[in-house]
Each structure stands twice: as structure tokens, then as C-alpha cells.
Write a protein that holds these residues in place. Sequence first.
Motif, short mmCIF file in Angstrom:
data_model
loop_
_atom_site.label_atom_id
_atom_site.label_comp_id
_atom_site.label_asym_id
_atom_site.label_seq_id
_atom_site.Cartn_x
_atom_site.Cartn_y
_atom_site.Cartn_z
N ALA A 83 0.87 -1.15 0.03
CA ALA A 83 -0.03 0.14 0.02
C ALA A 83 0.91 1.11 -0.12
N THR A 84 0.39 2.21 -0.66
CA THR A 84 1.00 3.72 -0.47
C THR A 84 -0.21 4.77 -0.34
N ASN A 85 0.01 5.89 -0.02
CA ASN A 85 -1.06 6.83 0.08
C ASN A 85 -1.47 7.77 -1.19
N GLY A 86 -1.21 6.81 -2.29
CA GLY A 86 -1.55 7.35 -3.73
C GLY A 86 -3.19 6.84 -4.22
N ALA A 87 -3.39 7.09 -5.30
CA ALA A 87 -4.94 6.63 -5.76
C ALA A 87 -4.75 5.97 -7.05
N LEU A 88 -5.14 4.73 -7.05
CA LEU A 88 -5.59 4.22 -8.48
C LEU A 88 -6.35 4.80 -9.54
N GLN A 89 -6.11 4.54 -10.79
CA GLN A 89 -7.18 5.42 -11.68
C GLN A 89 -8.24 4.22 -11.69
N PRO A 90 -9.43 5.14 -12.06
CA PRO A 90 -10.68 4.65 -12.39
C PRO A 90 -10.49 3.46 -13.32
N GLU A 91 -11.00 2.20 -13.37
CA GLU A 91 -10.89 1.31 -14.22
C GLU A 91 -12.19 0.45 -14.47
N ARG A 92 -12.46 0.36 -15.76
CA ARG A 92 -13.58 -0.42 -16.28
C ARG A 92 -13.25 -1.82 -16.45
N HIS A 93 -14.21 -2.95 -16.82
CA HIS A 93 -14.27 -4.16 -16.95
C HIS A 93 -12.93 -4.37 -17.89
N SER A 94 -12.35 -5.57 -17.90
CA SER A 94 -11.17 -5.68 -18.58
C SER A 94 -11.35 -5.97 -20.00
N SER A 95 -12.70 -6.23 -20.21
CA SER A 95 -12.96 -6.40 -21.83
C SER A 95 -13.42 -5.04 -22.38
N ASP A 96 -13.24 -3.85 -21.83
CA ASP A 96 -13.23 -2.62 -22.21
C ASP A 96 -11.89 -2.27 -22.68
N ARG A 97 -11.54 -2.38 -24.04
CA ARG A 97 -10.29 -2.27 -24.86
C ARG A 97 -10.16 -0.91 -25.19
N SER A 98 -10.61 -0.01 -24.64
CA SER A 98 -10.48 1.45 -25.04
C SER A 98 -8.96 1.90 -24.42
N GLU A 99 -8.61 2.95 -25.37
CA GLU A 99 -7.13 3.39 -25.10
C GLU A 99 -7.13 3.99 -23.57
N ALA A 100 -8.06 4.63 -23.02
CA ALA A 100 -8.21 5.10 -21.64
C ALA A 100 -8.19 3.91 -20.69
N ASN A 101 -8.90 2.87 -20.80
CA ASN A 101 -8.99 1.87 -19.74
C ASN A 101 -7.68 1.03 -19.86
N GLU A 158 -19.70 4.55 -13.78
CA GLU A 158 -18.92 5.53 -13.68
C GLU A 158 -17.98 5.15 -12.22
N PRO A 159 -16.70 4.23 -12.65
CA PRO A 159 -16.00 3.74 -11.59
C PRO A 159 -15.17 4.74 -11.00
N ALA A 160 -14.86 4.63 -9.85
CA ALA A 160 -14.18 5.83 -8.98
C ALA A 160 -12.86 5.32 -8.66
N PRO A 161 -11.99 6.17 -8.57
CA PRO A 161 -10.58 5.98 -8.32
C PRO A 161 -10.62 5.21 -6.87
N GLY A 162 -9.61 4.46 -6.63
CA GLY A 162 -9.44 3.68 -5.34
C GLY A 162 -8.18 3.86 -4.66
N PRO A 163 -7.79 3.30 -3.57
CA PRO A 163 -6.63 3.52 -3.00
C PRO A 163 -5.53 2.63 -3.44
N ILE A 164 -4.33 2.89 -3.47
CA ILE A 164 -3.23 1.94 -3.93
C ILE A 164 -2.88 1.18 -2.84
N SER A 165 -3.69 -0.08 -2.71
CA SER A 165 -3.74 -0.93 -1.49
C SER A 165 -4.24 -2.16 -1.98
N LEU A 166 -3.73 -3.39 -1.54
CA LEU A 166 -3.61 -4.75 -1.75
C LEU A 166 -4.08 -5.48 -0.54
N ARG A 167 -5.08 -6.25 -0.41
CA ARG A 167 -5.06 -7.02 0.81
C ARG A 167 -3.97 -7.86 0.93
#
Length: 609
Positions: A181-199, A417-426
Motif C-alpha cells: 500500500a501507498t498513500n496514492g490513488a489508483l485510476q478508475p478502471e472499467r471491466h477488462s473487456s473494455d479495450r479503449s485506450e483510456a481503460n 462511472e468507476p471511482a478511483p481507489g486507494p493503492i492498496s492490496l489485501r
Amino acid sequence: MAGTNDFSTSCQAGGRRGGRMLAQGLAVAVLGVLAACGGDGAVAPPDDPLQPYREQVVDWQPCDPEVMGGDSIAYQTFKDRLTCATVRVPLDYSNTSRGDAVVAVTRVAAGEPSQRQGAILINPGGPGGDGLTMSLMLASLWSGADASTTAGQLLPTIVQRYDMIGFSPRGVGASSRLYCATNGALQPERHSSDRSEANIAAMLFNAHALADACLRNPLAKYVNTDNTVRDMDLIRELLGDAKFNYYGISYGTWLGAWYASLFPERVGRMVLDSSMDVTGPIDVNLVWQPMSMQRVLDSFIPKYASAYPGLYNLGTDPAAIAAVFRGLPEPMRVAFDRVLSLHSVLNLTRRVERGVQLIAAAKGMHWLIEEDPARAQDPNALNDALMEYTFSDDFGQDIEIRGLAQAMVEPYFEALEPAPGPISLRNSDSVFHSVVCNDTPVSNTDTQYWVGLGNEMAASYPYSGGSVTRHLCLDWGGPSVVKPPLSQAARAGQILMLQSEFDALTATEGALRSFEQLPQAHLVTVTNHYTHGLVGESIPCVDEMIGRYFLDGVVAGRSSVCEGPPLPEPTSDKANRMAKMSAPKDAAELAREALRAKLDEIAASGARF
């Protein structure tokens, strides 16, 4: 980004204090990367730096009932034979001056000490699965086997003649824990089958950020299969056994094969249940898995649904039923999985009806949105429409399928509209990625290769194929250990392999590749079945082979086939379903449920083998 780690530094002499900490149910922190941490102050002889670890006194103490399920029949049955301890291990076996970690261990002692044949160490998979309670689970399951069958006479004898050993692998559970974990933020991410450049850009950014978070933790590089295997061998030695006996499920088969390759002369009896492809880089299994999961979703479940068109209103054409998921928009694919984790459905053949109900729920919800797109903007309107929609002419089925559809509404709108999440793994996910990245080199180091492969796999295997693009190991810097040659495992004793024909989490194709390179292995294939982890299925044919193997070392030839049990009949009446759920359960059934819950927990924790 400033790193944050659950990583404490302290020194601990092995033995009494460690045993009492676990007995009190306390999670053990990392013991520190300190050169001063040694074996009770002893200076290891220069020719054997592991001697202090081999000579430590393991102080077995009564286990904390809260940790081991003190209210369960299993605990009450075995509490007098159940003990817990912690074992001090070197953080780095190649350089013990780097300090210590601890590994938590449980033992159900053999019921007939005078007939003891050794100990069976058990791993439920992952990597990242906590196997601390597996000693109790397997002892209870096998002891409660149906005594009227041959298998039911053999399995309890195993528990009488072997110590059953569970453990939290390093990085997990009550052992030295790893968090990324760090104190940064993950970028909003859609389902992996969304192959747009942004995703795709978000997937690559997030993979890099999570890898960076893990690498900031000093423990991460020491959480790998090689160290875990050496921990297992140290446990064997501290138990006083010349041979290592083992039952490994899923990733546990990778562990077992690594052990057999590193210490072939020490292998006693080893069962590999639901095998990974152990022949090459570990990340090959990340590619096998989306294919095998999609296969069950495209063929096994639709075939079952087509046999009961009046119950699920999905028709009689399996191909058309399979097309339901493939036709869902990406936000609905997210909702489809989150409602009860499709991994848990794909984990067990007996849940095939639940998979059908999920498809029926998604089909109805998708139709309602297409009929009136305004419902995709208003959760209340969508819920109202679901209440009026007829999912099945059977009253009980209609209620259950509608409930699943309603449960999809919230994750559907979140996925729009996925939201950004914390950079953290269980904890479990932190260990998973560290092991995968530490064990073997990446099979291809070109980021664009994984983008292209994700594009191809998202089209062929839309459930999770695109996820291969999110490969943390591309930013890891290479493995921290060297995988021993699998050819050395041929010097080990006979190995028993168990595999469902359509296993969704460890593809049979990969298991067969492993089998081909283990000439002393005997493979048992369960046909018309996709359950992952056969130990809890109570299939007489399989259980009899397990019993004869552990008790007498007997395997029959190179391979054999067990017919899978009949698929469950659909439950057309809600009252009958409730009556079945409320029926009293014996100790064996409760043990099966506990084991399945453990395997479900591991399978549902992100990507898992």
C-alpha cells in the motif's frame, strides 16, 4: 508517493513465546530485516548457518478456540489432539544475517501414535491462501467419512496414523504478514473487456502503482515459493520426519512440484489436487485461467440450463444461452461477477444451477435496460421494473433469480462511472502478486505484448481474458529466486495427481503438461466435472485412491478415470430448497462446507490459482 507498510522490526527467540502468541490468537508481525536477529543469541557455525533454526525448540501449545472455530464439531472432536506453534525461519535462506520471520503452524496429532507413519502438510492454494486451519478441516472431513464404504474405512485411518499439519505461509495470516500500500490513488478502471485506450492506460498505470507499493515493503522480495518450500522442509525436520508428506490444492501443486524438484530424495507421499502448469513460468497460468473459466461459462452451464427451459426461461439452445454473457455491456459484466463472485460458482460443480440463475438474472436485467434506456440512469426505475419482470414460471425460481438481478443493480451503477481507489492490496492479494513476480521471469517483458494479448483474449474469453494486460510483474525487476529444474522431481517417489476434467481455475491442459513431465505421477481425472479442489467432494473413487496411497503407497498404473457424480437436480420449489438447507448436517457435511468456504475465500480474492 510515501509508502506505508505493516512491517515491524523485532527479534524473537523461537519456541515458547512464539507458541503462546499463536495460542492467544495474535497475528504475528514480520520479525525484521536485522542482522542482530539470530537463534537465541547463538552464533551459527560457518558451515551450517541454518543450524540455529534446526535446533530451535518448537513449543506446541493449545490453540486459541476463537482462531480455530471453538464452537465447531471439528474443534470439539479434536481439541485434545490440536496444538499450535510458531516456527522461526530465516527471512533469506541464502543469507541468514538478513534476519528472521515466523511461520504459524497447527497440528492434529496422529490418533494412534504407535502406528504413526509421519505428518501430512497441507496447503489450500493461492498464493495467498491461509492454511492454518486446514489441519483441523481435513482431519474432520476424513474422520467423518462414510464407514459403509471402502473409502470411508481408509480415510479415518489416515488421521489415526498421520499428524495433520496446517500452516500460514510466510506473508499470510498468523505468520509474518505482507501488505502492499501507498498513500496514492489508483485510476478508475472499467471491466477488462473494455479495450479503449483510456481503460488500457488505467490498467497499466494501476499495475505499475501496485507493483511499486509492494516493492516498497522490505518483506516483499522474500515472499516467494522457494522460501516457502524451505520453510516447509524446516517444519518437516522439526517434526522429526525423514520424509515429507503433502496434500496441496491449486497453487499448492506449484509448491509441491517445487519441493519435489528441490528435495526429491525427501518426498514421501504427495497429492497434487487441481494442478497448475508447473512446467514453465508461473504467469502462464494467468493465461490458462481465463480460457478455462470461459469454457465452463460457455458450455457446461448453458448445457445444464438448456435441459430445463421451463425453469429458467433461457431456451433449449446452449449456444444462445452462452451468448447472453457475451452480449452484456461491460458494466453488466462487472455486476454479473460481483453479485456473488462467479469464481465461487466456477469453483464447484454442485453450484451449476447458481450459474444458470445468474445468466437468467443478467438476461432479464439487460432486456429491461434495452427496452427503456432511461432505466440505465435511474436505479429506482430499474428496481421497479425488475419487480414486475417474470424471470421464471416457477415461483421459487422466479424469486431467487429476481433476487440476484436486484443484487446486480448497485454494482451496475457503480461500474457505469468507476471511482478511483486507494493503492492498496489485501494481505492475500499482496502475497499473490509478490509470489508470482518473485518466482519466475515474466514470459514476455514487452508491455505491448500483454496489451495485444489482452485484446485477443478479451474477444475470445470476455469474462476475464483482458485482465492479462494488468501484469504487475512487468514493473517488478525480475524474480528473486531461481526455479529448480522440474526434471529433478523425477527422482522423487510416486506422486498422486487429481484433476476435474473441466476445472475452471487450473486448466486441465496445464495439468496435463505437468503430468507429462512427472513420469512417476499417477493422474486421476474426474469426468464431466469442473470442481476445483477435489478433496472436499467425497467422490468414493477418488477418496479410495487417496486412502490407499497415504496408507500403503499404492497407485494403479499411469492414469485412471473416475466418473463425476451426477449433476444436481434443479430445485423447482422454494419450500423444498429451504427444507433441504435447514436439514440437520453431520460432522462430515459440516467439514465439507468449512473446506469449501476456505477454497471459495481463496478463489474470490482476485486472480487465484
